[in-house]
Design a protein around this motif. Structure first.
Motif, PDB file in Angstrom:
ATOM      1  N   HIS B  51       4.231  22.939  32.876  1.00 45.35           N
ATOM      2  CA  HIS B  51       4.459  21.781  33.749  1.00 45.35           C
ATOM      3  C   HIS B  51       5.949  21.421  33.782  1.00 45.35           C
ATOM      4  N   LEU B  52       6.596  21.447  32.617  1.00 45.28           N
ATOM      5  CA  LEU B  52       8.014  21.075  32.560  1.00 45.28           C
ATOM      6  C   LEU B  52       8.873  22.054  33.352  1.00 45.28           C
ATOM      7  N   ARG B  53       8.506  23.325  33.271  1.00 41.06           N
ATOM      8  CA  ARG B  53       9.293  24.324  33.998  1.00 41.06           C
ATOM      9  C   ARG B  53       9.200  24.085  35.509  1.00 41.06           C
ATOM     10  N   LYS B  54       7.988  23.774  35.974  1.00 40.23           N
ATOM     11  CA  LYS B  54       7.824  23.501  37.408  1.00 40.23           C
ATOM     12  C   LYS B  54       8.653  22.288  37.839  1.00 40.23           C
ATOM     13  N   LEU B  55       8.619  21.254  37.011  1.00 41.86           N
ATOM     14  CA  LEU B  55       9.377  20.038  37.344  1.00 41.86           C
ATOM     15  C   LEU B  55      10.876  20.308  37.307  1.00 41.86           C
ATOM     16  N   GLU B  56      11.295  21.149  36.363  1.00 42.41           N
ATOM     17  CA  GLU B  56      12.720  21.492  36.274  1.00 42.41           C
ATOM     18  C   GLU B  56      13.143  22.327  37.495  1.00 42.41           C
ATOM     19  N   ASP B  57      12.338  23.298  37.848  1.00 43.47           N
ATOM     20  CA  ASP B  57      12.653  24.143  39.011  1.00 43.47           C
ATOM     21  C   ASP B  57      12.778  23.305  40.281  1.00 43.47           C
ATOM     22  N   ALA B  58      11.980  22.260  40.361  1.00 49.88           N
ATOM     23  CA  ALA B  58      12.016  21.398  41.552  1.00 49.88           C
ATOM     24  C   ALA B  58      13.100  20.323  41.433  1.00 49.88           C
ATOM     25  N   LYS B  59      13.855  20.392  40.327  1.00 48.09           N
ATOM     26  CA  LYS B  59      14.953  19.437  40.079  1.00 48.09           C
ATOM     27  C   LYS B  59      14.490  17.984  39.943  1.00 48.09           C
ATOM     28  N   LEU B  60      13.228  17.797  39.558  1.00 50.21           N
ATOM     29  CA  LEU B  60      12.735  16.430  39.352  1.00 50.21           C
ATOM     30  C   LEU B  60      13.066  15.940  37.948  1.00 50.21           C
ATOM     31  N   ILE B  61      13.327  16.877  37.036  1.00 50.85           N
ATOM     32  CA  ILE B  61      13.749  16.477  35.689  1.00 50.85           C
ATOM     33  C   ILE B  61      15.026  17.221  35.302  1.00 50.85           C
ATOM     34  N   LYS B  62      15.716  16.654  34.318  1.00 48.16           N
ATOM     35  CA  LYS B  62      16.910  17.298  33.778  1.00 48.16           C
ATOM     36  C   LYS B  62      16.608  17.725  32.350  1.00 48.16           C
ATOM     37  N   VAL B  63      16.950  18.942  32.036  1.00 47.90           N
ATOM     38  CA  VAL B  63      16.691  19.452  30.694  1.00 47.90           C
ATOM     39  C   VAL B  63      18.022  19.586  29.970  1.00 47.90           C
ATOM     40  N   GLU B  64      18.106  19.014  28.767  1.00 49.86           N
ATOM     41  CA  GLU B  64      19.349  19.130  28.008  1.00 49.86           C
ATOM     42  C   GLU B  64      19.103  19.750  26.652  1.00 49.86           C
ATOM     43  N   LYS B  65      19.994  20.674  26.309  1.00 48.45           N
ATOM     44  CA  LYS B  65      19.872  21.317  25.000  1.00 48.45           C
ATOM     45  C   LYS B  65      21.066  20.916  24.152  1.00 48.45           C
ATOM     46  N   GLU B  66      20.788  20.483  22.938  1.00 48.10           N
ATOM     47  CA  GLU B  66      21.896  20.112  22.048  1.00 48.10           C
ATOM     48  C   GLU B  66      21.545  20.543  20.623  1.00 48.10           C
ATOM     49  N   PHE B  67      22.524  20.446  19.741  1.00 48.57           N
ATOM     50  CA  PHE B  67      22.251  20.763  18.347  1.00 48.57           C
ATOM     51  C   PHE B  67      22.246  19.492  17.515  1.00 48.57           C
ATOM     52  N   VAL B  68      21.196  19.282  16.748  1.00 49.19           N
ATOM     53  CA  VAL B  68      21.107  18.145  15.844  1.00 49.19           C
ATOM     54  C   VAL B  68      20.865  18.729  14.453  1.00 49.19           C
ATOM     55  N   ASP B  69      21.781  18.461  13.515  1.00 46.30           N
ATOM     56  CA  ASP B  69      21.704  19.077  12.184  1.00 46.30           C
ATOM     57  C   ASP B  69      21.575  20.599  12.295  1.00 46.30           C
ATOM     58  N   ARG B  70      22.361  21.161  13.164  1.00 46.61           N
ATOM     59  CA  ARG B  70      22.382  22.619  13.388  1.00 46.61           C
ATOM     60  C   ARG B  70      21.094  23.178  13.975  1.00 46.61           C
ATOM     61  N   LYS B  71      20.147  22.306  14.268  1.00 45.08           N
ATOM     62  CA  LYS B  71      18.919  22.815  14.907  1.00 45.08           C
ATOM     63  C   LYS B  71      18.971  22.504  16.397  1.00 45.08           C
ATOM     64  N   PRO B  72      18.505  23.450  17.199  1.00 45.63           N
ATOM     65  CA  PRO B  72      18.519  23.185  18.639  1.00 45.63           C
ATOM     66  C   PRO B  72      17.479  22.120  18.987  1.00 45.63           C
ATOM     67  N   ARG B  73      17.849  21.254  19.874  1.00 48.39           N
ATOM     68  CA  ARG B  73      16.912  20.213  20.280  1.00 48.39           C
ATOM     69  C   ARG B  73      16.970  20.116  21.807  1.00 48.39           C
ATOM     70  N   THR B  74      15.820  20.141  22.438  1.00 48.68           N
ATOM     71  CA  THR B  74      15.768  20.067  23.895  1.00 48.68           C
ATOM     72  C   THR B  74      15.188  18.729  24.300  1.00 48.68           C
ATOM     73  N   THR B  75      15.856  18.060  25.214  1.00 46.98           N
ATOM     74  CA  THR B  75      15.293  16.799  25.697  1.00 46.98           C
ATOM     75  C   THR B  75      15.127  16.840  27.218  1.00 46.98           C
ATOM     76  N   TYR B  76      14.237  15.996  27.659  1.00 46.72           N
ATOM     77  CA  TYR B  76      13.868  15.966  29.072  1.00 46.72           C
ATOM     78  C   TYR B  76      14.057  14.567  29.631  1.00 46.72           C
ATOM     79  N   GLY B  77      14.717  14.479  30.743  1.00 44.00           N
ATOM     80  CA  GLY B  77      14.916  13.177  31.383  1.00 44.00           C
ATOM     81  C   GLY B  77      14.629  13.277  32.878  1.00 44.00           C
ATOM     82  N   CYS B  78      14.412  12.145  33.471  1.00 50.89           N
ATOM     83  CA  CYS B  78      14.131  12.087  34.903  1.00 50.89           C
ATOM     84  C   CYS B  78      15.447  12.245  35.676  1.00 50.89           C
ATOM     85  N   SER B  79      15.466  13.058  36.706  1.00 51.96           N
ATOM     86  CA  SER B  79      16.660  13.152  37.555  1.00 51.96           C
ATOM     87  C   SER B  79      16.619  12.020  38.581  1.00 51.96           C
TER      88      SER B  79
END
Lengths: 100, 100
Positions: B51-79
């Motif tokens: 579901h998230l991939r479909k929403l991302e492809d349609a640009k309805l959400i923004k996906v952000e990847k960051e590192f927290v304590d050296r671990k990758p963390r992905t967050t999702y927000g509304c565009s």
């Protein structure tokens, strides 16, 4: 998180055609005939029948058959249960609109 | 009755799981992590990802990847686009159901 969830609403109302049928029936003071629904919704007869059957099986609508000028006439109305579910749906939508 | 207005809404929001995801993201002041969404929605990981991939492809959400304590963390927000579409969707449903 307390986000009002669409997942807690009646699953049959997740379909926009069925939601529209329920909106029409709950807004109408009188039951509507098959043809009245058909005209408004621009569906095929088979498609409308199938949606109505699902709503009837779930007891969200009441189906009545009567004779008018010796011809059988079927009408569709919202059940108390259906009205409750439509109200719940509307309240969820409204509280989501308020959150922003 | 204005029935066809449903047809002008974003097709991806017709699915109640995706509508719920979008409602959560648009209501949240901060982006949400995959696990936060997962807990709330009670879906399988694969299902949520899809579901998230479909929403991302349609640009309805923004996906952000960051590192927290050296671990990758992905967050999702509304565009901005997503917010607009959710609002339009909810307002259409509200006016449809409010006709009583």
């Amino acid at each position: 998180m307390g986000t009002p969830s669409f997942l807690k609403l009646h699953p049959l109302l997740g379909d926009r055609v069925r939601l529209t049928i329920m909106a029409m029936l709950s807004a109408s003071p009188d039951p509507l005939s098959f043809n009245e629904l058909l005209e408004e919704l621009e569906l095929t007869k088979g498609n409308l029948s199938s949606h109505l059957r699902k709503l009837e099986d779930a007891k969200l609508i009441k189906v009545e058959k009567e004779f008018v000028d010796r011809k059988p006439r079927t009408t569709y109305g919202c059940s108390a249960e259906g009205r409750k579910e439509v109200k719940k749906y509307l309240e969820t939508v409204e509280s989501l609109l308020k959150q922003k």
